[in-house]
Design a protein around this motif. Structure first.
Motif, PDB file in Angstrom:
ATOM      1  N   LYS A 144      -5.659  -6.369  -0.904  1.00  0.00           N
ATOM      2  CA  LYS A 144      -4.711  -5.601  -1.706  1.00  0.00           C
ATOM      3  C   LYS A 144      -5.331  -5.163  -3.040  1.00  0.00           C
ATOM      4  O   LYS A 144      -4.626  -4.986  -4.033  1.00  0.00           O
ATOM      5  CB  LYS A 144      -3.452  -6.439  -1.966  1.00  0.00           C
ATOM      6  CG  LYS A 144      -2.699  -6.794  -0.689  1.00  0.00           C
ATOM      7  CD  LYS A 144      -1.404  -7.533  -0.999  1.00  0.00           C
ATOM      8  CE  LYS A 144      -0.606  -7.813   0.278  1.00  0.00           C
ATOM      9  NZ  LYS A 144       0.680  -8.487   0.003  1.00  0.00           N
TER      10      LYS A 144
ATOM     11  N   THR B  76      -6.335  -2.443  -4.105  1.00  0.00           N
ATOM     12  CA  THR B  76      -5.926  -1.142  -4.657  1.00  0.00           C
ATOM     13  C   THR B  76      -4.441  -1.094  -5.002  1.00  0.00           C
ATOM     14  O   THR B  76      -3.948  -0.056  -5.443  1.00  0.00           O
ATOM     15  CB  THR B  76      -6.237  -0.027  -3.639  1.00  0.00           C
ATOM     16  OG1 THR B  76      -5.479  -0.265  -2.436  1.00  0.00           O
ATOM     17  CG2 THR B  76      -7.718   0.027  -3.322  1.00  0.00           C
ATOM     18  N   GLU B  77      -3.744  -2.215  -4.790  1.00  0.00           N
ATOM     19  CA  GLU B  77      -2.292  -2.232  -5.002  1.00  0.00           C
ATOM     20  C   GLU B  77      -1.953  -2.840  -6.354  1.00  0.00           C
ATOM     21  O   GLU B  77      -2.051  -4.052  -6.543  1.00  0.00           O
ATOM     22  CB  GLU B  77      -1.597  -3.034  -3.892  1.00  0.00           C
ATOM     23  CG  GLU B  77      -1.791  -2.447  -2.494  1.00  0.00           C
ATOM     24  CD  GLU B  77      -1.080  -3.274  -1.437  1.00  0.00           C
ATOM     25  OE1 GLU B  77      -0.258  -4.130  -1.806  1.00  0.00           O
ATOM     26  OE2 GLU B  77      -1.354  -3.062  -0.247  1.00  0.00           O
TER      27      GLU B  77
END
Length: 201
Positions: A68, A70-71
Protein backbone atom coordinates in the motif's frame (compact mmCIF):
# COMPACT_ATOMS: atom_id res chain seq x y z
CA UNK A 1 22.35 -3.60 -5.69
CA UNK A 2 26.02 -2.78 -4.91
CA UNK A 3 27.42 -1.97 -1.49
CA UNK A 4 27.79 1.74 -2.23
CA UNK A 5 24.08 1.92 -3.00
CA UNK A 6 23.19 0.29 0.33
CA UNK A 7 25.48 2.65 2.20
CA UNK A 8 23.88 5.56 0.41
CA UNK A 9 20.39 4.56 1.57
CA UNK A 10 21.62 4.15 5.12
CA UNK A 11 22.42 7.86 5.18
CA UNK A 12 18.97 8.93 4.04
CA UNK A 13 16.50 10.36 6.54
CA UNK A 14 13.15 8.65 6.99
CA UNK A 15 11.32 11.23 4.92
CA UNK A 16 13.54 10.61 1.90
CA UNK A 17 13.27 6.85 2.29
CA UNK A 18 9.50 7.09 2.56
CA UNK A 19 9.26 9.20 -0.57
CA UNK A 20 11.41 6.69 -2.42
CA UNK A 21 9.36 3.72 -1.14
CA UNK A 22 6.18 5.39 -2.38
CA UNK A 23 7.67 5.50 -5.87
CA UNK A 24 8.49 1.78 -5.72
CA UNK A 25 12.17 2.02 -4.81
CA UNK A 26 13.11 -1.42 -3.46
CA UNK A 27 16.48 -0.28 -2.15
CA UNK A 28 14.81 2.37 0.00
CA UNK A 29 12.30 -0.20 1.25
CA UNK A 30 15.13 -2.58 2.17
CA UNK A 31 16.75 0.19 4.19
CA UNK A 32 13.48 0.90 6.03
CA UNK A 33 13.21 -2.79 6.83
CA UNK A 34 16.79 -2.95 8.13
CA UNK A 35 16.34 0.24 10.14
CA UNK A 36 13.18 -0.77 12.00
CA UNK A 37 12.80 -4.53 11.77
CA UNK A 38 14.68 -5.47 14.94
CA UNK A 39 13.14 -2.72 17.07
CA UNK A 40 9.65 -3.68 15.93
CA UNK A 41 10.34 -7.36 16.54
CA UNK A 42 11.66 -6.58 20.04
CA UNK A 43 8.49 -4.66 20.88
CA UNK A 44 6.22 -7.44 19.60
CA UNK A 45 8.19 -10.18 21.35
CA UNK A 46 8.16 -8.29 24.64
CA UNK A 47 4.36 -8.04 24.47
CA UNK A 48 3.54 -11.51 23.13
CA UNK A 49 6.42 -13.68 24.41
CA UNK A 50 6.38 -15.61 21.13
CA UNK A 51 9.18 -15.31 18.59
CA UNK A 52 7.10 -16.89 15.83
CA UNK A 53 4.09 -14.59 16.32
CA UNK A 54 6.30 -11.51 16.70
CA UNK A 55 8.09 -12.28 13.44
CA UNK A 56 4.80 -12.93 11.68
CA UNK A 57 3.28 -9.61 12.76
CA UNK A 58 6.37 -7.64 11.77
CA UNK A 59 6.63 -9.34 8.38
CA UNK A 60 2.95 -8.68 7.76
CA UNK A 61 3.43 -5.01 8.68
CA UNK A 62 6.21 -4.54 6.12
CA UNK A 63 4.32 -6.52 3.49
CA UNK A 64 1.34 -4.18 3.89
CA UNK A 65 3.62 -1.14 3.88
CA UNK A 66 5.00 -2.17 0.50
CA UNK A 67 1.67 -3.29 -0.97
CA UNK A 68 0.00 0.00 0.00
CA UNK A 69 2.99 2.28 -0.55
CA UNK A 70 1.02 4.54 -2.90
CA UNK A 71 -2.04 4.84 -0.66
CA UNK A 72 -2.17 7.93 1.51
CA UNK A 73 0.69 10.00 2.87
CA UNK A 74 2.62 8.91 5.99
CA UNK A 75 3.80 11.90 7.97
CA UNK A 76 6.15 10.12 10.37
CA UNK A 77 7.52 6.73 9.33
CA UNK A 78 8.68 5.63 12.79
CA UNK A 79 5.43 6.63 14.49
CA UNK A 80 3.42 4.95 11.73
CA UNK A 81 5.29 1.65 12.00
CA UNK A 82 5.11 1.38 15.78
CA UNK A 83 1.48 2.46 15.93
CA UNK A 84 0.52 0.01 13.20
CA UNK A 85 2.36 -2.80 15.00
CA UNK A 86 0.70 -1.89 18.29
CA UNK A 87 -2.73 -2.29 16.68
CA UNK A 88 -1.66 -5.63 15.21
CA UNK A 89 -0.60 -6.83 18.65
CA UNK A 90 -3.90 -5.71 20.19
CA UNK A 91 -5.91 -7.40 17.46
CA UNK A 92 -3.89 -10.58 17.81
CA UNK A 93 -4.45 -10.70 21.58
CA UNK A 94 -8.18 -10.11 21.11
CA UNK A 95 -8.47 -12.82 18.47
CA UNK A 96 -6.44 -15.20 20.64
CA UNK A 97 -8.80 -14.60 23.56
CA UNK A 98 -11.77 -15.34 21.30
CA UNK A 99 -10.14 -18.56 20.10
CA UNK A 100 -9.24 -19.57 23.66
CA UNK A 101 -12.77 -18.79 24.82
CA UNK A 102 -14.28 -20.80 22.01
CA UNK A 103 -11.91 -23.70 22.67
CA UNK A 104 -12.88 -23.63 26.35
CA UNK A 105 -16.57 -23.56 25.39
CA UNK A 106 -16.05 -26.59 23.12
CA UNK A 107 -14.25 -28.49 25.86
CA UNK A 108 -17.00 -27.73 28.37
CA UNK A 109 -19.73 -28.61 25.88
CA UNK A 110 -17.98 -31.85 24.98
CA UNK A 111 -17.48 -32.68 28.65
CA UNK A 112 -21.16 -31.97 29.40
CA UNK A 113 -22.25 -34.05 26.42
CA UNK A 114 -20.04 -36.94 27.54
CA UNK A 115 -21.30 -36.61 31.10
CA UNK A 116 -24.93 -36.50 29.97
CA UNK A 117 -24.40 -39.51 27.71
CA UNK A 118 -22.86 -41.47 30.56
CA UNK A 119 -25.78 -40.56 32.81
CA UNK A 120 -28.26 -41.62 30.15
CA UNK A 121 -26.48 -44.93 29.62
CA UNK A 122 -26.32 -45.54 33.36
CA UNK A 123 -30.04 -44.74 33.67
CA UNK A 124 -30.85 -47.11 30.82
CA UNK A 125 -28.78 -49.85 32.44
CA UNK A 126 -30.54 -49.24 35.74
CA UNK A 127 -33.98 -49.37 34.16
CA UNK A 128 -33.09 -52.63 32.45
CA UNK A 129 -31.72 -54.12 35.67
CA UNK A 130 -34.74 -52.95 37.69
CA UNK A 131 -37.18 -54.42 35.20
CA UNK A 132 -35.25 -57.69 35.16
CA UNK A 133 -35.23 -57.72 38.96
CA UNK A 134 -38.98 -57.10 39.15
CA UNK A 135 -39.64 -59.88 36.65
CA UNK A 136 -37.73 -62.28 38.91
CA UNK A 137 -39.91 -61.53 41.93
CA UNK A 138 -42.69 -63.97 42.82
CA UNK A 139 -45.96 -62.84 41.24
CA UNK A 140 -47.66 -61.77 44.47
CA UNK A 141 -44.57 -59.93 45.75
CA UNK A 142 -44.19 -58.20 42.38
CA UNK A 143 -47.81 -57.01 42.51
CA UNK A 144 -47.44 -55.71 46.07
CA UNK A 145 -44.21 -53.91 45.18
CA UNK A 146 -45.77 -52.31 42.11
CA UNK A 147 -48.72 -50.98 44.11
CA UNK A 148 -46.53 -49.81 46.98
CA UNK A 149 -43.55 -48.22 45.23
CA UNK A 150 -44.77 -47.41 41.73
CA UNK A 151 -48.40 -46.45 42.44
CA UNK A 152 -47.68 -45.18 45.96
CA UNK A 153 -50.54 -47.11 47.59
CA UNK A 154 -50.64 -47.45 51.37
CA UNK A 155 -50.47 -50.79 53.14
CA UNK A 156 -54.20 -50.70 54.08
CA UNK A 157 -55.14 -49.83 50.46
CA UNK A 158 -53.10 -52.72 49.09
CA UNK A 159 -54.49 -55.03 51.74
CA UNK A 160 -58.05 -54.21 50.76
CA UNK A 161 -57.32 -54.43 47.04
CA UNK A 162 -55.56 -57.81 47.13
CA UNK A 163 -57.58 -59.25 50.02
CA UNK A 164 -54.49 -59.92 52.08
CA UNK A 165 -53.70 -59.01 55.67
CA UNK A 166 -51.60 -55.97 56.33
CA UNK A 167 -48.91 -58.21 57.83
CA UNK A 168 -48.85 -60.19 54.59
CA UNK A 169 -48.47 -56.97 52.59
CA UNK A 170 -45.57 -55.84 54.78
CA UNK A 171 -43.99 -59.30 54.38
CA UNK A 172 -44.17 -59.08 50.58
CA UNK A 173 -42.73 -55.54 50.60
CA UNK A 174 -39.83 -56.60 52.84
CA UNK A 175 -39.21 -59.70 50.72
CA UNK A 176 -39.29 -57.68 47.46
CA UNK A 177 -36.84 -55.08 48.77
CA UNK A 178 -34.43 -57.75 49.97
CA UNK A 179 -34.50 -59.55 46.63
CA UNK A 180 -34.16 -56.33 44.61
CA UNK A 181 -31.17 -55.22 46.65
CA UNK A 182 -29.47 -58.42 45.65
CA UNK A 183 -30.45 -58.08 42.00
CA UNK A 184 -29.25 -54.49 41.80
CA UNK A 185 -26.04 -54.71 43.83
CA UNK A 186 -23.92 -54.28 40.67
CA UNK A 187 -25.59 -50.92 40.11
CA UNK A 188 -25.40 -49.66 43.68
CA UNK A 189 -22.81 -46.94 43.10
CA UNK A 190 -24.72 -45.26 40.26
CA UNK A 191 -28.22 -45.88 41.56
CA UNK A 192 -28.10 -45.27 45.30
CA UNK A 193 -30.47 -42.25 45.18
CA UNK A 194 -33.07 -44.41 43.43
CA UNK A 195 -32.52 -47.28 45.84
CA UNK A 196 -33.15 -44.90 48.75
CA UNK A 197 -36.46 -43.94 47.10
CA UNK A 198 -37.31 -47.61 46.52
CA UNK A 199 -36.59 -48.62 50.10
CA UNK A 200 -38.25 -45.63 51.75
CA UNK A 201 -41.30 -46.75 53.74
Amino acid sequence: MNRSGLLQYSLWPDTALLDAVQTGNEGAFEEVYKRYCYRLFTMAYRKLKSREVAEELVQDLFAVLWAKRTEGPIQNLEAYLFTALRYRIINYVKSQRVRDGYALYCRIAQSDATHNTEEQLAQQDLNTALKAGLDRLPEKSREVFRLSRLEHRTVPEISGRLHLSEKAIEYHITKSLKLLRGYLQDFLLVTWPLLIWITKI
